[in-house]
Design an enzyme around this catalytic site. Structure first.
Site, PDB file in Angstrom:
ATOM      1  N   ASP A  34      36.594  43.805  42.265  1.00  0.00           N
ATOM      2  CA  ASP A  34      35.272  43.686  41.641  1.00  0.00           C
ATOM      3  C   ASP A  34      35.349  43.826  40.132  1.00  0.00           C
ATOM      4  OD1 ASP A  34      35.746  46.467  41.672  1.00  0.00           O
ATOM      5  OD2 ASP A  34      33.600  46.916  41.765  1.00  0.00           O
ATOM      6  N   ASP A  44      36.112  46.065  37.975  1.00  0.00           N
ATOM      7  CA  ASP A  44      35.724  47.218  37.169  1.00  0.00           C
ATOM      8  C   ASP A  44      36.925  48.071  36.787  1.00  0.00           C
ATOM      9  OD1 ASP A  44      36.199  48.385  39.641  1.00  0.00           O
ATOM     10  OD2 ASP A  44      34.325  49.511  39.703  1.00  0.00           O
ATOM     11  N   ASP A  50      41.055  44.777  39.574  1.00  0.00           N
ATOM     12  CA  ASP A  50      40.835  44.966  40.999  1.00  0.00           C
ATOM     13  C   ASP A  50      39.761  43.966  41.449  1.00  0.00           C
ATOM     14  OD1 ASP A  50      38.508  46.142  40.005  1.00  0.00           O
ATOM     15  OD2 ASP A  50      38.539  47.779  41.454  1.00  0.00           O
ATOM     16  N   SER A  56      34.833  47.338  46.088  1.00  0.00           N
ATOM     17  CA  SER A  56      35.848  47.479  45.055  1.00  0.00           C
ATOM     18  C   SER A  56      37.219  47.076  45.582  1.00  0.00           C
ATOM     19  CB  SER A  56      35.844  48.916  44.509  1.00  0.00           C
ATOM     20  OG  SER A  56      36.661  49.028  43.366  1.00  0.00           O
TER      21      SER A  56
END
Length: 499
Positions: free
Chosen positions: A253, A255, A251, A104
Site C-alpha cells: 500500500d 506507506d 510495500d 498493507s
C-alpha cells in the site's frame, strides 16, 4: 469480532464477525458513522480509498454507500491508490475522517480497514474502543445508498506536493543523473511513485517488471513485505545489473519504504533504523527553529543522541504512527524501524513510502555531488555517536494469542543476563498513560532488547540493539565487528523464545 489493532481492523477474508467481509465492513462503517455523529461531525466529508487486494473494491463501495446513507458527503477515490494519498486527502480537504481499505503488507488472504481522523491522523485510543462499542450496538439492516467515484484531482495535488519536497530542503544535486532501481512489490505504489520521482527530476528509473503491476496474489514473494527475507532479491539483482545508485522497495500500500545501497561486498538493504537516522539528519539540516523528531520504543536509540546534537527535540512513542503523528508540536520528521517514514508531517501525518523515496533519492543526488554516499554518512554517524547495531527477530506463530502467551511466559521468568551483560527490565504493561502496552524492555551496558506480540499479525517481535563506542575512523571496523558478535548472541537468544 475484529478489533482495531496497531493500524486498524485486519483479518482473513472469511465469513463471520472475525473475518473481513462485506458485513464486517458495513458494521464497522455504521459504528464509525455513529461515533462521528456523537462528536457533532455528522454530515461532514469522509474520504474512502482502497488498495488492490482481493475484496478491496467491494469493501470500499460498501464503506462509501453506508456513509452516504448515514448522511455524510463521501469522496470515493476512483482507483486503487497508496494509503498516504488517502491520509493526504483527509488533511487537504478538511474531511472529518478517512477510510482506507488495505492490509498493507499482510499475506494475500488478508484485508483490512484503516481509519484516519484529526486531520489525517490514524485512529488512536480511546476512539478505537469507542467505535468498537458502537459496532456491537449496530442492528440490521444497515442502510446503503449508491455513490459515484470522485476526488479525481486528489492524486495530482498529492504528486505536486511530493515533487516540491526536495526544493523545500534546498536540494542541489543532479537528480537526472541518479539511476534508481524500483519495485512496488505487486502493490499500488508503482505508477504513483514513478510519477512522483519523475516530477521531482529523477528520470532514470528501472522497475522490476514482474512486480510492477498490482497483483493481489503477490506471486513472486512469500510475504509482500520488503523486510522479509528474499522479498527484495529481484530488486537487488536489478540494481546490480543496471548499476543503480539507489534501490527502492515499497510495500503493497506504499506507506513503507525500504532502501538498498551498493557496498564493496555487493548490494544490501538498509535497516529501517539506518534509513530513519539518515533522513532525520537530512531533514534537520534545514529545519526551522525548535524542531521535533520522533521514533518509537522499538527503534534505535541513535536518534535520541542525534537530535540534541543537531539542536532538535526528541520524542519517543509506542509503535505505530497513530502515536508518532501525535508526538508533539513542531514535528518535522518521524520514523519507525519497520521502514515507516514521515518526511512531510505538514501534509501527510502518517508514514509515506512515496515521499520518503523522493527524499532519499534527493539525498543520494546531493551526496554524490560531493563525492559521498549513504554508506559514508552512516560511517560518520557511527564515529560521532558510536556503532548502533540493530536487528529484528520476527517469529511467526499459529495466532496472535500464541505470541501474547510467549510474552507472558517471559514476564514470569525474565532473564538476568543477555549477551554476557546483566540486564534489568521494564514491563510496559504496568505503566500508566499512553506508554502502556504489552511489551518487555530489557536494558544493560550497551545492550537493549524489546519483546512484544505483533498488533497486526500472528508474530512475536524482538527488537535488538547493541551500542559500541568507536575510537575514531580507524576503529570503526573493530567496533562494528564487536557489536555484531554481541548482536548475534542476542539473536540466538530470541530464536529460543518460541521453541
Amino acid at each position: 469480532m475484529l478489533t482495531f489493532g496497531t493500524a486498524g481492523l485486519r483479518g482473513p477474508l472469511a465469513p463471520g464477525p472475525d473475518g473481513m467481509n462485506e458485513t464486517t465492513v458495513a458494521r464497522a462503517t455504521a459504528g464509525l458513522a455513529a461515533w462521528l455523529r456523537d462528536r457533532c461531525l455528522g454530515g461532514g466529508t469522509v474520504v474512502v480509498g482502497r488498495d488492490a487486494r482481493h475484496g478491496s473494491a467491494e469493501f470500499a463501495a460498501v464503506t462509501a454507500e453506508v456513509l452516504t446513507a448515514a448522511g455524510f458527503a463521501v469522496t470515493r477515490l476512483p482507483e486503487p491508490l497508496p494509503t498516504p494519498v488517502t491520509a493526504f486527502a483527509v488533511r487537504e480537504s478538511g474531511a472529518v475522517a478517512g477510510v482506507q481499505i488495505t492490509a498493507s503488507h499482510n499475506p494475500p488472504g488478508d484485508n483490512g480497514y484503516k481509519v484516519f481522523v484529526d486531520g489525517g491522523t490514524q485512529l488512536a485510543p480511546p476512539a478505537d474502543t469507542e467505535i468498537e462499542q458502537r459496532m456491537t450496538a449496530v442492528t440490521e439492516p444497515i442502510g446503503r445508498d449508491p455513490v459515484a467515484a470522485s476526488g479525481g484531482a486528489v492524486l495530482s495535488h498529492y504528486l505536486a506536493r511530493v515533487a516540491q519536497l526536495p526544493r523545500l530542503i534546498g536540494g542541489d544535486g543532479d537528480r537526472a543523473g541518479i539511476r534508481i532501481a524500483f519495485t512496488p512489490l505487486h502493490g499500488v505504489g508503482g505508477a504513483t511513485a514513478v510519477h512522483a520521482l519523475t516530477a521531482a527530476g529523477f528520470t532514470d528509473i528501472h522497475a522490476v517488471t514482474e512486480q510492477f503491476a498490482p497483483d493481489p496474489d503477490f506471486p513472486t514473494v512469500a510475504f509482500p513485505n520488503p523486510e522479509e527475507p528474499g522479498a527484495a532479491d529481484l530488486l537487488l539483482r536489478l540494481a546490480e545489473r543496471v548499476d543503480a545508485d539507489l534501490a527502492v522497495a515499497l510495500d503493497p500500500d506504499a506507506d513503507r519504504c525500504a532502501l538498498g545501497v551498493p557496498t564493496p561486498d555487493g548490494w544490501r538493504m538498509l535497516r529501517g533504523d539506518e534509513t530513519g537516522v539518515l533522513l532525520a539528519d537530512d531533514v534537520l539540516r534545514t529545519a526551522t527553529a525548535d524542531p521535533l523528531v520522533a521514533t518509537t520504543i522499538v527503534s534505535s536509540r541513535l536518534l535520541s543522541r542525534l537530535a540534541p546534537a543537531r539542536g532538535a527535540r526528541y520524542a519517543e512513542t509506542l509503535t505505530g504512527f497513530k502515536w508518532l503523528a501525535r508526538a508533539g508540536d513542531g514535528l518535522v520528521y518521524a520514523y519507525e524501524e519497520a521502514i515507516g517514514h514521515c518526511v512531510d508531517p505538514a501534509t501527510v501525518r502518517d508514514k509515506d513510502g512515496v515521499s520518503a523515496a523522493v527524499m532519499a533519492a534527493d539525498l543520494v543526488s546531493r551526496l554524490r555531488a560531493r563525492g559521498r554516499t549513504l554508506n559514508n554518512e552512516l560511517d560518520d554517524l557511527a564515529v560521532e555517536f558510536g556503532v548502533h547495531a540493530g536487528d529484528q527477530v520476527s517469529l511467526r506463530l499459529p495466532d496472535q494469542r500464541a505470541a501474547a502467551a510467549v510474552v507472558e511466559a517471559l514476564r514470569a521468568a525474565p532473564p538476568g543476563t543477555l549477551a554476557g551483560t546483566a540486564v534489568e527490565y521494564t514491563d510496559m504493561a504496568v505503566l500508566r498513560g499512553r506508554m502502556r502496552t504489552d511489551a518487555l524492555v530489557f536494558t544493560g551496558d550497551g545492550v537493549r532488547l524489546v519483546v512484544r506480540p505483533s498488533g497486526t499479525e500472528p508474530k512475536l517481535k524482538c527488537y535488538l540493539e547493541v551500542v559500541h563506542p568507536v575510537s575514531g575512523p580507524a576503529g570503526l571496523r573493530t567496533a562494528r565487528n564487536a557489536a555484531q558478535e554481541r548482536l548475534s548472541e542476542l539473536r540466538d537468544y530470541c530464536r529460543t523464545l518460541a521453541g
